[in-house]
Design an enzyme around this catalytic site. Sequence first.
Site, short mmCIF file in Angstrom:
data_model
loop_
_atom_site.label_atom_id
_atom_site.label_comp_id
_atom_site.label_asym_id
_atom_site.label_seq_id
_atom_site.Cartn_x
_atom_site.Cartn_y
_atom_site.Cartn_z
N ASP A 156 2.24 2.02 3.39
CA ASP A 156 3.16 1.07 4.02
C ASP A 156 4.60 1.51 3.79
O ASP A 156 5.46 1.35 4.66
CB ASP A 156 3.10 -0.33 3.39
CG ASP A 156 1.73 -0.95 3.40
OD1 ASP A 156 0.94 -0.61 4.28
OD2 ASP A 156 1.47 -1.79 2.50
N HIS A 177 0.88 -1.18 0.00
CA HIS A 177 0.00 0.00 0.00
C HIS A 177 0.91 1.23 0.00
O HIS A 177 1.98 1.20 0.62
CB HIS A 177 -0.83 0.12 1.27
CG HIS A 177 -1.75 -1.02 1.58
ND1 HIS A 177 -1.33 -2.15 2.23
CD2 HIS A 177 -3.07 -1.18 1.36
CE1 HIS A 177 -2.36 -2.96 2.39
NE2 HIS A 177 -3.43 -2.41 1.86
C1 XLS Z 1 -7.37 -6.73 4.53
C2 XLS Z 1 -6.97 -6.98 3.15
C3 XLS Z 1 -5.81 -6.11 2.69
C4 XLS Z 1 -5.73 -6.14 1.19
C5 XLS Z 1 -4.94 -5.02 0.60
O1 XLS Z 1 -8.06 -7.52 5.16
O2 XLS Z 1 -6.67 -8.33 2.99
O3 XLS Z 1 -4.64 -6.51 3.29
O4 XLS Z 1 -5.20 -7.34 0.74
O5 XLS Z 1 -5.51 -3.79 0.89
#
Ligand code: XLS
Length: 438
Positions: A105, A102
Amino acid sequence: MAASAFPKIKKIRYEGPQSKNPLSFKYYNEDEVIKGKTMKEHLRFSVVYWHTFRNALCDPFGVGTAIRPWDDGTDSVKNAQTRARVAFEFIEKLGAPYYAFHDRDVAPEAKSLSKTNQNLDAVVKVLKAEQERTGINLLWGTACLFAHPRYMHGAATSCNADVFAYAGAQVKKALEVTKELKGEGYVFWGGREGYTTLLNTNLKREMDHLGQFLHMAVDYKKKIGFKGQFYIEPKPKEPTKHQYDSDVAACLNFLREYNLMDHFKLNVETNHATLAGHTMHHELEVASAAGALGSIDANTGDLMLGWDTDQFPTDVYLTAHCMLTILKDGGIAPGGVNFDAKVRRESFEPIDLFHGHIVGMDAFARGLRVAAAIRADGRLADFVEKRYSSWDEGIGAKIESGEVSFQDLENYILKKGKTAKNESGRQELLEGLINEFI
Ligand code: XLS
Ligand code: NI
Ligand code: NI
């Protein structure tokens, strides 16, 4: 080159099932060819930045436990850049060909959008250099539209139009960055796109806004010439009580209703499937049937816990079922097997990051071997084909080709009298057949 973050760990190698070395692969042999493709090409493993490099391992009852010696604990760009180099050292030693992140991140959010974008650019520079140095590629990028307080009511589905605008601006930049890093895809997980009470919610208006938002993303993708695949990631609840993208079927319905089917596939996650009351196998089959199986977030939940625990997948039945559908679907590319998984709060040392991924990769490698062997054996597919053989000729074939009406069916049955006898479904026998290969 900065000092190594994992000085004692060498590149993880395949040593075979007899090895007792925990820092080796027992089943994942990246160059081994199975059905015309290497295991590396089949599985397209990806490491996620958020769990592996940003998760402090806290839970609702306690603070983070993770020891990450390379992290100075500040939110500086410099720390973010160091972390990026560590991430690539980790992924390189592990031997995964992809990663996913993300925007927030990888780089810290600042007070203004323009400063935040500058921070992102400064880290993207490092990511780009590290990608070039290592040959590790970006499986997909995404924007975090759920952590900042501004997104408390959602992003594209917020009641506040300014928040929608901010989210659009953020996704615009995330798409540019994903393109810059030659990302092979881009994921939309609707973090807070849902509601916690219908008493304050205009559901129809929110869904319409989400449809508009995704159309704007499609337009911008075309405008900048980004060629990666767009995905929606279903999840039924958490953090909201009801997420609009609740499962594969709901996502497909949404995409059809808003005329987006041509532009999106699905990124299906195991723990989200089970939270929705489905198996991962079910979700993959539903996506595949619609021609929309795109990528997977490989993890698992805990049967006894009702939330998104995002554990590493270790169950070979689970991975075999996933790989059966993926192979039948023609493979996962340009998607991948993305470990949206985190080590437990009790597994707080850096080396646990290796253990988690190694075990997950081996479980999927075994699943691939098992599924390929089941397909080569052919008995399972033959059984299913035979089970439907009444549709291959006679009245079945006529129904399938759309030639008959209820009147024809009545005539047919009146003439025939009795239906052909039913045959056993043989579930136990088939479960035994799977066990032959595990
Ligand atoms: C959250 C989601 C997230 C997505 C990406 O539960 O799995 O991690 O994979 O935004
Ligand atoms: Ni996910
Ligand atoms: Ni999840």
